[in-house]
Design a protein around this motif. Structure first.
Motif, PDB file in Angstrom:
ATOM      1  N   SER A   1       0.816  -1.213   0.000  1.00  0.00           N
ATOM      2  CA  SER A   1       0.000   0.000   0.000  1.00  0.00           C
ATOM      3  C   SER A   1       0.855   1.271   0.000  1.00  0.00           C
ATOM      4  CB  SER A   1      -0.953   0.000   1.191  1.00  0.00           C
ATOM      5  OG  SER A   1      -0.238  -0.060   2.406  1.00  0.00           O
ATOM      6  N   SER A   2       2.124   1.178   0.450  1.00  0.00           N
ATOM      7  CA  SER A   2       3.027   2.327   0.406  1.00  0.00           C
ATOM      8  C   SER A   2       4.021   2.190  -0.735  1.00  0.00           C
ATOM      9  CB  SER A   2       3.786   2.475   1.720  1.00  0.00           C
ATOM     10  OG  SER A   2       2.909   2.823   2.757  1.00  0.00           O
ATOM     11  N   TYR A   3       4.801   1.097  -0.705  1.00  0.00           N
ATOM     12  CA  TYR A   3       5.677   0.821  -1.832  1.00  0.00           C
ATOM     13  C   TYR A   3       5.995  -0.656  -1.933  1.00  0.00           C
ATOM     14  CZ  TYR A   3       9.488   1.360   1.600  1.00  0.00           C
ATOM     15  OH  TYR A   3      10.305   1.260   2.694  1.00  0.00           O
ATOM     16  N   THR A   4       6.472  -1.030  -3.111  1.00  0.00           N
ATOM     17  CA  THR A   4       6.742  -2.418  -3.444  1.00  0.00           C
ATOM     18  C   THR A   4       8.133  -2.494  -4.055  1.00  0.00           C
ATOM     19  OG1 THR A   4       4.404  -2.742  -3.898  1.00  0.00           O
ATOM     20  CG2 THR A   4       5.904  -4.361  -4.817  1.00  0.00           C
ATOM     21  N   ALA A   5       8.925  -3.479  -3.614  1.00  0.00           N
ATOM     22  CA  ALA A   5      10.267  -3.656  -4.157  1.00  0.00           C
ATOM     23  C   ALA A   5      10.478  -5.128  -4.481  1.00  0.00           C
ATOM     24  CB  ALA A   5      11.310  -3.178  -3.158  1.00  0.00           C
ATOM     25  N   GLY A   6      11.009  -5.407  -5.648  1.00  0.00           N
ATOM     26  CA  GLY A   6      11.160  -6.774  -6.097  1.00  0.00           C
ATOM     27  C   GLY A   6      12.032  -7.637  -5.209  1.00  0.00           C
ATOM     28  N   MET A   7      13.134  -7.086  -4.699  1.00  0.00           N
ATOM     29  CA  MET A   7      14.045  -7.877  -3.877  1.00  0.00           C
ATOM     30  C   MET A   7      14.130  -7.362  -2.445  1.00  0.00           C
ATOM     31  SD  MET A   7      17.912  -9.176  -4.721  1.00  0.00           S
ATOM     32  CE  MET A   7      17.320 -10.119  -6.117  1.00  0.00           C
ATOM     33  N   VAL A   8      14.547  -6.119  -2.256  1.00  0.00           N
ATOM     34  CA  VAL A   8      14.677  -5.535  -0.920  1.00  0.00           C
ATOM     35  C   VAL A   8      14.079  -4.130  -0.918  1.00  0.00           C
ATOM     36  CG1 VAL A   8      16.757  -6.861  -0.356  1.00  0.00           C
ATOM     37  CG2 VAL A   8      16.990  -4.578  -1.311  1.00  0.00           C
ATOM     38  N   ALA A   9      13.612  -3.697   0.241  1.00  0.00           N
ATOM     39  CA  ALA A   9      13.072  -2.341   0.334  1.00  0.00           C
ATOM     40  C   ALA A   9      14.197  -1.308   0.380  1.00  0.00           C
ATOM     41  CB  ALA A   9      12.173  -2.216   1.561  1.00  0.00           C
ATOM     42  N   ASN A  10      15.203  -1.556   1.202  1.00  0.00           N
ATOM     43  CA  ASN A  10      16.318  -0.613   1.353  1.00  0.00           C
ATOM     44  C   ASN A  10      17.640  -1.361   1.216  1.00  0.00           C
ATOM     45  OD1 ASN A  10      14.898   1.942   2.158  1.00  0.00           O
ATOM     46  ND2 ASN A  10      14.098   0.521   3.677  1.00  0.00           N
ATOM     47  N   ASN A  11      18.472  -0.903   0.287  1.00  0.00           N
ATOM     48  CA  ASN A  11      19.756  -1.556   0.035  1.00  0.00           C
ATOM     49  C   ASN A  11      20.911  -0.611   0.324  1.00  0.00           C
ATOM     50  OD1 ASN A  11      21.628  -3.543  -0.980  1.00  0.00           O
ATOM     51  ND2 ASN A  11      21.828  -2.224  -2.776  1.00  0.00           N
ATOM     52  N   ALA A  12      21.711  -0.942   1.337  1.00  0.00           N
ATOM     53  CA  ALA A  12      22.945  -0.213   1.606  1.00  0.00           C
ATOM     54  C   ALA A  12      24.139  -1.152   1.431  1.00  0.00           C
ATOM     55  CB  ALA A  12      22.926   0.370   3.013  1.00  0.00           C
TER      56      ALA A  12
ATOM     57  N   ALA B   1      11.949  -2.198  -9.180  1.00  0.00           N
ATOM     58  CA  ALA B   1      12.317  -3.517  -9.697  1.00  0.00           C
ATOM     59  C   ALA B   1      13.191  -4.319  -8.737  1.00  0.00           C
ATOM     60  CB  ALA B   1      13.027  -3.362 -11.036  1.00  0.00           C
ATOM     61  N   ILE B   2      14.265  -3.748  -8.246  1.00  0.00           N
ATOM     62  CA  ILE B   2      15.193  -4.465  -7.375  1.00  0.00           C
ATOM     63  C   ILE B   2      15.091  -3.939  -5.948  1.00  0.00           C
ATOM     64  CG2 ILE B   2      17.618  -5.014  -6.909  1.00  0.00           C
ATOM     65  CD1 ILE B   2      16.869  -6.326  -9.445  1.00  0.00           C
ATOM     66  N   ALA B   3      15.267  -2.636  -5.764  1.00  0.00           N
ATOM     67  CA  ALA B   3      15.255  -2.032  -4.429  1.00  0.00           C
ATOM     68  C   ALA B   3      14.550  -0.695  -4.464  1.00  0.00           C
ATOM     69  CB  ALA B   3      16.682  -1.850  -3.914  1.00  0.00           C
ATOM     70  N   ASN B   4      13.816  -0.387  -3.419  1.00  0.00           N
ATOM     71  CA  ASN B   4      13.135   0.890  -3.311  1.00  0.00           C
ATOM     72  C   ASN B   4      14.137   2.016  -3.112  1.00  0.00           C
ATOM     73  OD1 ASN B   4      11.137   2.904  -2.694  1.00  0.00           O
ATOM     74  ND2 ASN B   4      11.603   2.565  -0.555  1.00  0.00           N
ATOM     75  N   ASN B   5      15.052   1.833  -2.198  1.00  0.00           N
ATOM     76  CA  ASN B   5      16.032   2.853  -1.859  1.00  0.00           C
ATOM     77  C   ASN B   5      17.392   2.186  -1.846  1.00  0.00           C
ATOM     78  OD1 ASN B   5      17.353   5.080  -0.878  1.00  0.00           O
ATOM     79  ND2 ASN B   5      16.753   4.718   1.242  1.00  0.00           N
ATOM     80  N   SER B   6      18.316   2.635  -2.698  1.00  0.00           N
ATOM     81  CA  SER B   6      19.622   1.992  -2.749  1.00  0.00           C
ATOM     82  C   SER B   6      20.743   3.006  -2.662  1.00  0.00           C
ATOM     83  CB  SER B   6      19.784   1.169  -4.033  1.00  0.00           C
ATOM     84  OG  SER B   6      21.014   0.484  -3.996  1.00  0.00           O
ATOM     85  N   THR B   7      21.481   2.937  -1.561  1.00  0.00           N
ATOM     86  CA  THR B   7      22.719   3.697  -1.425  1.00  0.00           C
ATOM     87  C   THR B   7      23.902   2.754  -1.577  1.00  0.00           C
ATOM     88  OG1 THR B   7      22.677   3.420   0.980  1.00  0.00           O
ATOM     89  CG2 THR B   7      21.668   5.424   0.084  1.00  0.00           C
ATOM     90  N   GLY B   8      23.617   1.462  -1.749  1.00  0.00           N
ATOM     91  CA  GLY B   8      24.652   0.453  -1.959  1.00  0.00           C
ATOM     92  C   GLY B   8      24.862   0.231  -3.439  1.00  0.00           C
ATOM     93  N   SER B   9      25.378  -0.944  -3.778  1.00  0.00           N
ATOM     94  CA  SER B   9      25.643  -1.221  -5.189  1.00  0.00           C
ATOM     95  C   SER B   9      24.746  -2.360  -5.689  1.00  0.00           C
ATOM     96  CB  SER B   9      27.115  -1.580  -5.402  1.00  0.00           C
ATOM     97  OG  SER B   9      27.447  -2.765  -4.726  1.00  0.00           O
ATOM     98  N   ILE B  10      24.324  -2.202  -6.937  1.00  0.00           N
ATOM     99  CA  ILE B  10      23.564  -3.230  -7.643  1.00  0.00           C
ATOM    100  C   ILE B  10      24.322  -3.496  -8.931  1.00  0.00           C
ATOM    101  CG2 ILE B  10      21.377  -3.832  -8.715  1.00  0.00           C
ATOM    102  CD1 ILE B  10      20.008  -1.870  -6.772  1.00  0.00           C
ATOM    103  N   VAL B  11      24.880  -4.716  -9.032  1.00  0.00           N
ATOM    104  CA  VAL B  11      25.774  -5.054 -10.140  1.00  0.00           C
ATOM    105  C   VAL B  11      25.256  -6.299 -10.852  1.00  0.00           C
ATOM    106  CG1 VAL B  11      28.139  -5.698 -10.752  1.00  0.00           C
ATOM    107  CG2 VAL B  11      27.734  -4.132  -8.850  1.00  0.00           C
TER     108      VAL B  11
END
Length: 131
Positions: free
Chosen positions: A83-94, A116-126
């Motif tokens: 109802s707020s947000y949806t993330a395919g893998m994780v909500a927050n990625n650091a 698609a992958i993460a709602n909020n990402s300050t980490g790396s997606i490779v």
């Protein structure tokens, strides 16, 4: 031929700092995220999560709400609706997400946003993507 596995999500605010090596196995039919938080020394690797149906929360995601560790070679197939947000893998990625695939049917309330992958990402997606 499988084993029943209970989501670790019920242990909210618990941090997983171990190694979860799926060894290529598949977990089927979770109704919520497998982990609440993957800690800085946590590793989740080489596992498939299929048939996830997480549709009754404000935040809907498949693997974890928070990733501060390493996710490697994880494949996800899920139906998600938050109802707020949806993330395919994780909500927050650091942390780090690598070599992973998400195939998902995502939706939400009128004001919800799907990632698609993460709602909020300050980490790396490779080398990871949404099909």
């Amino acid at each position: 031929d499988g084993y029943a596995i209970k989501s670790l999500d019920n242990y909210q605010n618990k941090i997983f700092n171990g190694i979860f090596d799926g060894r290529g196995h598949t977990i089927v039919g979770l109704k919520e995220s497998l982990f609440s938080t993957i800690g800085t020394t946590g590793v989740v690797k080489d596992v498939q999560l299929i048939g996830i149906n997480n549709t009754d929360k404000a935040t809907a995601c498949s693997l974890a709400y928070v990733n501060n560790g390493t996710i490697d070679k994880v494949q996800i197939s899920a139906t998600l609706k938050g109802s707020s947000y949806t993330a395919g893998m994780v909500a927050n990625n650091a942390g780090t997400i690598q070599n992973s695939i998400v195939v998902s049917d995502m939706s939400g309330a009128d004001s919800a946003t799907a990632y698609a992958i993460a709602n909020n990402s300050t980490g790396s997606i490779v080398n990871s993507y949404n099909k």
